[in-house]
Every structure is written in C-alpha cells, then in structure tokens.
Design a protein around this motif. Structure first.
Motif, PDB file in Angstrom:
ATOM      1  N   ASP A 123      25.249  42.851  45.592  1.00 42.44           N
ATOM      2  CA  ASP A 123      26.313  43.503  46.350  1.00 42.44           C
ATOM      3  C   ASP A 123      25.834  44.791  47.014  1.00 42.44           C
ATOM      4  OD1 ASP A 123      28.020  41.476  45.700  1.00 42.44           O
ATOM      5  OD2 ASP A 123      29.197  42.626  44.233  1.00 42.44           O
ATOM      6  N   GLY A 143      33.876  45.979  45.931  1.00 42.24           N
ATOM      7  CA  GLY A 143      34.987  45.347  45.246  1.00 42.24           C
ATOM      8  C   GLY A 143      35.683  46.149  44.174  1.00 42.24           C
ATOM      9  N   SER A 271      38.915  43.995  43.459  1.00 44.89           N
ATOM     10  CA  SER A 271      39.287  43.220  44.632  1.00 44.89           C
ATOM     11  C   SER A 271      39.580  41.762  44.281  1.00 44.89           C
ATOM     12  CB  SER A 271      38.155  43.266  45.661  1.00 44.89           C
ATOM     13  OG  SER A 271      38.396  42.338  46.701  1.00 44.89           O
ATOM     14  N   HIS A 274      36.566  39.516  44.595  1.00 42.55           N
ATOM     15  CA  HIS A 274      35.593  39.456  43.509  1.00 42.55           C
ATOM     16  C   HIS A 274      36.091  38.587  42.361  1.00 42.55           C
ATOM     17  CE1 HIS A 274      32.459  42.461  44.801  1.00 42.55           C
ATOM     18  NE2 HIS A 274      33.352  42.474  45.781  1.00 42.55           N
TER      19      HIS A 274
END
Length: 287
Positions: A123, A143, A271, A274
C-alpha cells in the motif's frame, strides 16, 4: 464468476486548516480525514491485451483525463503489466462536492488492479504512485482515518469517533481553485499538534469563502446548524452535520429543504475498500 463491485468510499474533512502557501501555489494543510460507509463502486474485467477501457464514461470528462483511466495506466506502466482491464463505475458521490470521489476512484483502481494483475505492490508503494494523481489519493489507498499534513499526503493514522453524518449537497459545484485562489482565504492558521487539534472544536478555513461566494452553501449550513454541529467538507460544496445516532440524523434528513439533497452515512476509520479486499483475498486464496 459473478461480477464483483469494489467499494470506492467518500471521505469527510472533519477539520481543515491552511497553515501556509508554497511558492508553487500549493497550500500546506492540517486536516482530519475520515471515511463514510457510502460511495461509488467499480468493477473490473482483466483483458489479455493492454487496453484500458472505461465502459461507463463520465459526462464532460474525457477518458484520457479521467482519474480511473489515469490510475490504471499509471499502475500498468509502473509495474510493467502487459494485461489491460475493462472498468465500470457506478457513481453515487457528487462531483465537485468535497467528498473525494475522483481520488477515491483512483485509489480503488490502484488497490483492485494491484490484486487482479498480481503486481504485489504494498500500500505504501501504491500511495506514492497515487499522490502523483492527487493529494487525497494516498489516504484512500492507505485505508485508515488519518491526520494529514503537507498538501494532504503526510498521513498519521488516528481514531476519531465514528459518528453518524447527514451529508448534504446544496445543488452547486465549487471548483477547488476558486476557493484556494480567493485573496481573503485564511492562509496563516497556526500549526498545532494533532493532540491539540483533536481536543479543539473542529472548523474548516475554506468555509467562510464558500459561504461568501455561494449563497446556497450559506443557506444550507445555516439551516443545518439549527439541528447539529455542521461544517463544510474540503472546499465544498457538500456540508455535513454530525449526530450520535442514525435515527437522529435521519429525522433531520426528512426535514431537508426541497432544493437540496442528502444522505445519511456513518463515519468509519477503516475504509470499506480495505474490508472488501481482505474478503476478496481470502476468497481468492491469496491471504
């Protein structure tokens, strides 16, 4: 396999302060990002050739300029991928509303195609790619609700309370450059630590300009403030009111003026994108 729709959530700026301006015109910020459980959705079909095809074009936006296409091509080039993708977008987030729709779409493309193309980027790498598309892309890639500095790309995870929000659109679109270019915009709010800011009543330095320049924003915020603490998100045009319960938010939604529109959503610190990726990876046997 049934078509799978990857979430592309909206965000709120729970506070936004402008602490300076750089020689290149960009503004240094301190802001608090939180996601909401409402947003767009994207689906992906991997192609054997290298074409990136957006099957749902956005009115008024050329495909070459669309952040969905740009994000796919950026990842494709960076990772040396020979495959392509057909991408469909279900749009729910208002454009030009300060809810981060375009940035969120770009992040979902990076996250999803990284998995589907098996690029194996972490990420952090995806966020570094994403910031070249827009300052808000990294928070969607990482996220997690975050305190952000710089132009919004320096992120520190935080855990704000997950309140319920009535998010309302006043029916106008506010171009970001219009707010950041206003000579009366506050650009020297003192820099403070995240702990101080989290314990200080939240505000948005862009709000006075939006209220001055757009009567509809002024009207809607004045109405919402009768019911709950309410603020502008980002540079607008959307505004939001915060509540402790969903039912309290929906009671006010039912009273909204006919000239505006809105929805109720809960703030979430992780999020939905995610959460979806975790389930997808387990289902695909890759976790």
């Amino acid at each position: 396999m049934t078509q799978q729709w990857w979430p592309s959530p909206a965000k709120l700026n729970l506070f936004l302060y402008i602490i300076g301006q750089r020689p290149n015109g960009y503004h240094d910020l301190q802001t608090l990002f939180q996601f909401v459980d409402y947003g767009d959705s994207l689906s992906f079909n991997v192609r054997d050739d290298s074409a990136i095809v957006l099957t749902t074009p956005t009115d008024g936006v050329a495909d070459e300029d669309n952040l969905v296409v740009r994000a796919a091509r950026l990842l494709q080039a960076h990772a040396g991928v020979s495959q392509g993708a057909e991408i469909s977008l279900q749009k729910r987030i208002p454009m030009g509303g300060g809810l981060g729709g375009g940035s969120s779409n770009a992040a979902t493309v990076l996250i999803a195609l990284n998995a589907l193309w098996q690029c194996s980027l972490c990420d952090t790498e995806l966020a570094q790619l994403g910031v070249t598309l827009g300052a808000d892309v990294p928070v969607f890639v990482m996220g997690h609700a975050a305190f952000a500095e710089g132009i919004g790309e320096i992120l520190q995870p935080v855990e704000p309370e997950e309140k319920w929000y009535l998010i309302a659109h006043p029916g106008v679109t506010i171009p970001t450059p219009l707010i950041f270019g206003d000579p009366e915009l506050t650009r020297n709010t003192p820099k403070r630590t995240v702990n101080v800011l989290l314990d200080t009543p939240y505000a948005n330095d862009c709000e006075p300009i939006a209220r001055k320049r757009f009567y509809e924003v002024e009207q809607l915020l004045s109405w919402l403030l009768e019911y709950a603490p309410s603020r502008l998100t980002g540079t607008g045009a959307c505004v939001f009111a915060e509540f402790d319960t969903e039912s309290a938010a929906r009671q006010v939604l039912d009273k909204m003026p006919t000239w505006s529109r809105g929805f109720v959503a809960q703030g979430v610190n992780i999020s939905p994108l995610h959460h979806f990726r975790e389930v997808w990876l387990r289902t695909a046997g890759k976790a």
